[in-house]
Scaffold this active site. Sequence first.
Site, mmCIF file in Angstrom:
data_model
loop_
_atom_site.group_PDB
_atom_site.id
_atom_site.type_symbol
_atom_site.label_atom_id
_atom_site.label_comp_id
_atom_site.label_asym_id
_atom_site.label_seq_id
_atom_site.Cartn_x
_atom_site.Cartn_y
_atom_site.Cartn_z
ATOM 1 N N SER A 47 0.728 -0.884 0.021
ATOM 2 C CA SER A 47 0.243 0.061 0.253
ATOM 3 C C SER A 47 1.200 0.929 0.018
ATOM 4 O O SER A 47 0.286 2.104 -0.061
ATOM 5 C CB SER A 47 -0.812 -0.078 1.344
ATOM 6 N N LYS A 115 4.105 -11.475 3.150
ATOM 7 C CA LYS A 115 2.927 -11.737 3.119
ATOM 8 C C LYS A 115 2.345 -11.923 1.539
ATOM 9 O O LYS A 115 3.183 -10.965 0.785
ATOM 10 C CB LYS A 115 2.115 -10.637 3.519
ATOM 11 N N GLU A 117 -0.677 -12.314 -1.377
ATOM 12 C CA GLU A 117 -2.296 -12.176 -1.697
ATOM 13 C C GLU A 117 -2.543 -13.423 -3.046
ATOM 14 O O GLU A 117 -1.692 -13.709 -3.558
ATOM 15 C CB GLU A 117 -2.356 -11.107 -2.704
ATOM 16 N N GLU A 184 -9.490 -9.350 2.951
ATOM 17 C CA GLU A 184 -9.378 -7.965 3.185
ATOM 18 C C GLU A 184 -11.596 -7.908 2.231
ATOM 19 O O GLU A 184 -11.544 -8.375 1.549
ATOM 20 C CB GLU A 184 -8.151 -6.865 2.258
HETATM 21 O O1 KIV Z 1 -0.496 -3.372 1.589
HETATM 22 C C1 KIV Z 1 -1.075 -3.308 2.287
HETATM 23 O O2 KIV Z 1 -1.277 -2.315 3.972
HETATM 24 C C2 KIV Z 1 -2.206 -4.206 3.149
HETATM 25 C C3 KIV Z 1 -3.108 -4.457 4.028
HETATM 26 C C4 KIV Z 1 -4.374 -3.567 3.956
HETATM 27 C C5 KIV Z 1 -3.419 -5.372 4.943
HETATM 28 O O3 KIV Z 1 -2.215 -5.639 2.706
#
Ligand code: KIV
Length: 277
Positions: A47, A115, A117, A184
Amino acid sequence: MSKRVTTADFRRMKQEGKPLAMLTAYDYSMASLVDAAGIDAILVGDSLGNVVLGYDSTVPVTMDVMVHHTRAVSKGVKRAMVVGDMPFLSYHISREESIKNAGRLMQEGFAQAVKLEGGSEVADNVKAITDAGIPVMGHLGLTPQSVHQLGGFKVQGKDGEAARKLLEDAKRLEQAGAFAIVLECIPHQLAGAISEAISIPTIGIGAGAGCDGQVLVINDLLGMFSDFTPKFVKQYANLKEQIVQACSSYVEEVKDRSFPGPEHVFNMKEEELKKLY
Ligand code: KIV
């Protein structure tokens, strides 16, 4: 110094019914403040493409950018788990490339986890990364890297079929070795059902209180980003107003020469000054 939060703490907290608190951060200063607040995990989210770099999606964010910001965050954090986000296409092309990219976030960015997706379509690569000893946090529901395929930033899993697919995806990620999953923008009933169906913690953003933890983007929480504010955001401060106010006071004081004052300057001895002329 407090002990670092680990994946074992995530597991234990879910078992004990204790909610996990996660926030994003993108630089050293903010990360050290968020860590001092007692957060369990700091996500260096892609983000940052929106809130730091001004892109209209996370798609242009690259591995080099993520490594750069993850390293800055890690330098500021003593206790929280630092999770580095894997950017667009960094975990799709092959298992080898996925492991290599996840490894960069750990070795060069000093993260404790990554993390990524997606669900069953990335499960083999999640397994490859976890088999290499790298903890993986999944991310289901509204997955911003797929915004062009999803047709916009919309709530996901609203009909029975889509909801069933998300539940199956969550189970697949758990089987593949993920230690937690971000949910999300999905209906709170579905998030609650997924949280009950799997043994790893769910971290919700726009997914209600039935998740095992919550995450927000720090710029949203602090009221520093107003390009768009999703319904699920709670603003705990309005720093935008305070920042603009502080900066305009500075501009005014520079213009009327009231800044810098005598307390902000350095002195030179008279005899040394004379040598100037
Ligand atoms: O990129 C990010 O900040 C995220 C969060 C919104 C979970 O994936």
